[in-house]
Design a protein around this motif. Structure first.
Motif, short mmCIF file in Angstrom:
data_model
loop_
_atom_site.label_atom_id
_atom_site.label_comp_id
_atom_site.label_asym_id
_atom_site.label_seq_id
_atom_site.Cartn_x
_atom_site.Cartn_y
_atom_site.Cartn_z
N ASN A 202 -3.64 0.11 -14.17
CA ASN A 202 -3.36 -1.32 -14.17
C ASN A 202 -4.60 -2.07 -13.73
O ASN A 202 -4.98 -2.05 -12.55
CB ASN A 202 -2.20 -1.63 -13.21
N ARG A 203 -5.27 -2.71 -14.66
CA ARG A 203 -6.43 -3.51 -14.31
C ARG A 203 -6.00 -4.72 -13.48
O ARG A 203 -4.98 -5.34 -13.76
CB ARG A 203 -7.15 -3.98 -15.57
N PHE A 204 -6.79 -5.04 -12.48
CA PHE A 204 -6.53 -6.24 -11.68
C PHE A 204 -6.68 -7.46 -12.58
O PHE A 204 -7.68 -7.61 -13.30
CB PHE A 204 -7.50 -6.30 -10.51
N LYS A 205 -5.69 -8.34 -12.54
CA LYS A 205 -5.70 -9.51 -13.43
C LYS A 205 -6.85 -10.46 -13.13
O LYS A 205 -7.23 -11.26 -13.98
CB LYS A 205 -4.36 -10.24 -13.34
N THR B 227 -6.96 15.98 -16.35
CA THR B 227 -6.27 15.18 -17.35
C THR B 227 -6.83 15.43 -18.75
O THR B 227 -8.04 15.54 -18.94
CB THR B 227 -6.37 13.67 -17.03
N GLU B 228 -5.92 15.52 -19.71
CA GLU B 228 -6.34 15.71 -21.10
C GLU B 228 -6.88 14.41 -21.69
O GLU B 228 -7.82 14.42 -22.48
CB GLU B 228 -5.15 16.19 -21.95
N LYS B 229 -6.30 13.28 -21.28
CA LYS B 229 -6.73 11.98 -21.78
C LYS B 229 -7.34 11.18 -20.63
O LYS B 229 -7.03 11.42 -19.46
CB LYS B 229 -5.54 11.22 -22.37
N PRO B 230 -8.21 10.23 -20.94
CA PRO B 230 -8.78 9.40 -19.86
C PRO B 230 -7.71 8.52 -19.23
O PRO B 230 -6.73 8.14 -19.87
CB PRO B 230 -9.84 8.56 -20.57
N ILE B 231 -7.91 8.19 -17.95
CA ILE B 231 -6.99 7.27 -17.27
C ILE B 231 -7.48 5.83 -17.39
O ILE B 231 -6.72 4.90 -17.14
CB ILE B 231 -6.81 7.66 -15.79
N LEU B 232 -8.75 5.65 -17.76
CA LEU B 232 -9.30 4.31 -17.99
C LEU B 232 -10.45 4.44 -18.98
O LEU B 232 -11.34 5.28 -18.79
CB LEU B 232 -9.80 3.69 -16.68
N THR B 233 -10.42 3.63 -20.02
CA THR B 233 -11.47 3.66 -21.03
C THR B 233 -11.81 2.22 -21.42
O THR B 233 -10.94 1.35 -21.34
CB THR B 233 -11.04 4.51 -22.25
N ALA C 205 -9.02 -1.38 -10.66
CA ALA C 205 -7.79 -1.00 -11.34
C ALA C 205 -7.01 -0.08 -10.41
O ALA C 205 -7.57 0.50 -9.48
CB ALA C 205 -8.10 -0.30 -12.67
N SER C 206 -5.72 0.04 -10.65
CA SER C 206 -4.89 0.82 -9.73
C SER C 206 -3.89 1.69 -10.46
O SER C 206 -3.55 1.44 -11.63
CB SER C 206 -4.15 -0.11 -8.76
N TYR C 207 -3.43 2.69 -9.76
CA TYR C 207 -2.42 3.62 -10.24
C TYR C 207 -1.49 3.93 -9.07
O TYR C 207 -1.94 4.03 -7.93
CB TYR C 207 -3.07 4.93 -10.68
N GLU C 208 -0.23 4.09 -9.35
CA GLU C 208 0.65 4.66 -8.34
C GLU C 208 0.28 6.13 -8.19
O GLU C 208 0.04 6.83 -9.18
CB GLU C 208 2.12 4.52 -8.74
N LEU C 209 0.23 6.61 -6.96
CA LEU C 209 -0.25 7.96 -6.70
C LEU C 209 0.48 9.02 -7.52
O LEU C 209 -0.14 9.92 -8.08
CB LEU C 209 -0.13 8.28 -5.21
N ASN C 210 1.82 8.90 -7.60
CA ASN C 210 2.58 9.93 -8.31
C ASN C 210 2.27 9.96 -9.81
O ASN C 210 2.56 10.94 -10.49
CB ASN C 210 4.08 9.78 -8.07
#
Length: 297
Positions: free
Chosen positions: A2-5, A239-245, A286-291
């Motif tokens: 989640n990018r910071f707005k 991770t197989e895919k990026p979490i941020l691109t 940007a942020s992610y919930e830990l889980n």
């Protein structure tokens, strides 16, 4: 993620000549009820210095200093101090950064280490200690120190291109046990080269480790891995895919296009906040919930 707005959270300051061209790649720690951000800045002299800002919530900047807190002071870093990464160990804050020298032949970028007492950092007394070159004149970067010793030794993750490597030390000066622990993966988002982002976060499951990967089109993205706590050479998950691109304008257009590059992250209330440079020009969050970052059990 989640990018910071409100991105970018920091931009060049035209009133300060040392940071009027680019502000990006920042380290971060949480302490004294604040997030402390040390960021890379460049002026029109093309020399990187380090600036300082704070945030109460991790996103909104509450204070920003007008003067750099760390500037080139040795021959090895004549042309810049770049891409800091911070680690708290006891009452000290260790800083790994890239010392850059381009004014003579050969041009070289290499790992440098220093430290500061935490109370001095919190009170803005910039009493930096000795500047150490762990691997003198070896082209190397993207270094950080793990937040816990392993077998009573400091552990460094660093990048001998194109891989993420590990090394161990008793005193932060002499290092041994070099080996590669993560390699680029063919035909994936991290196929060309990889490197450490911010200092890994210690969890029950292991060390949550954000890293950057570069593909054949030279796009920089972020991914995540989980390292074993007792043996950080062991990668438990990746991770197989990026979490941020890159996809936003401030990530795709700038000094270096199509780049998200991180040097810092903090954990606040089960939320991982990642600080990253957009296109080597501005600082974002940007942020992610830990889980969401941990592998399913």
């Amino acid at each position: 993620m989640n990018r910071f707005k409100g991105n970018p959270i920091l931009e060049p300051n035209k009133n300060n000549s040392w940071e009027d061209y680019a502000v990006f790649n920042a380290a971060a720690i949480y302490g004294n009820s604040q997030v402390h951000i040390i960021y890379r800045a460049m002026g029109n002299d093309n020399i990187s210095r380090l600036g300082y800002a704070t945030s109460n919530d991790g996103f909104t900047i509450t204070k920003r200093f007008d003067e750099p807190i760390f500037s080139p002071a040795t021959h090895a870093e004549h042309d810049g101090c770049e891409d800091p990464r911070l680690t708290i160990l006891g009452d000290q804050c260790l800083m790994a950064y890239t010392a850059y020298r381009n004014h003579d032949d050969p041009m070289i970028f290499q790992i440098a280490l220093t430290s500061i007492n935490l109370n001095d950092l919190f009170n803005h007394n910039w009493n930096w200690k000795e500047r150490i070159l762990p691997f003198p004149n070896i082209r190397n970067k993207d270094a950080l120190i793990l937040p816990v010793k392993v077998d009573n030794k400091y552990v460094m993750l660093h990048r001998i291109e194109p891989s993420i490597c590990i090394a161990y030390s008793d005193d932060l000066k002499q290092w041994h046990g070099f080996k590669s622990i993560m390699e680029p993966r063919s035909k994936m988002w991290d196929s060309k080269k990889i490197g450490a982002a911010g200092t890994p976060i210690e969890l029950n499951e292991g060390y949550l480790f954000i890293y950057h990967g570069v593909d054949e089109q030279k796009t920089y993205s972020l991914g995540a891995a989980l390292l074993d706590k007792s043996n950080p050479e062991k990668v438990l998950y990746r991770t197989e895919k990026p979490i941020l691109t890159p996809c936003e304008g401030y990530e795709c257009v700038g000094q270096v296009p199509n780049v998200v590059f991180s040097c810092g992250n903090v954990l606040l209330d089960d939320q991982v906040i990642v600080y990253y440079g957009g296109a080597d020009s501005v600082l974002c969050a940007a942020s992610y919930e830990l889980n969401e970052l941990l592998p399913a059990k």
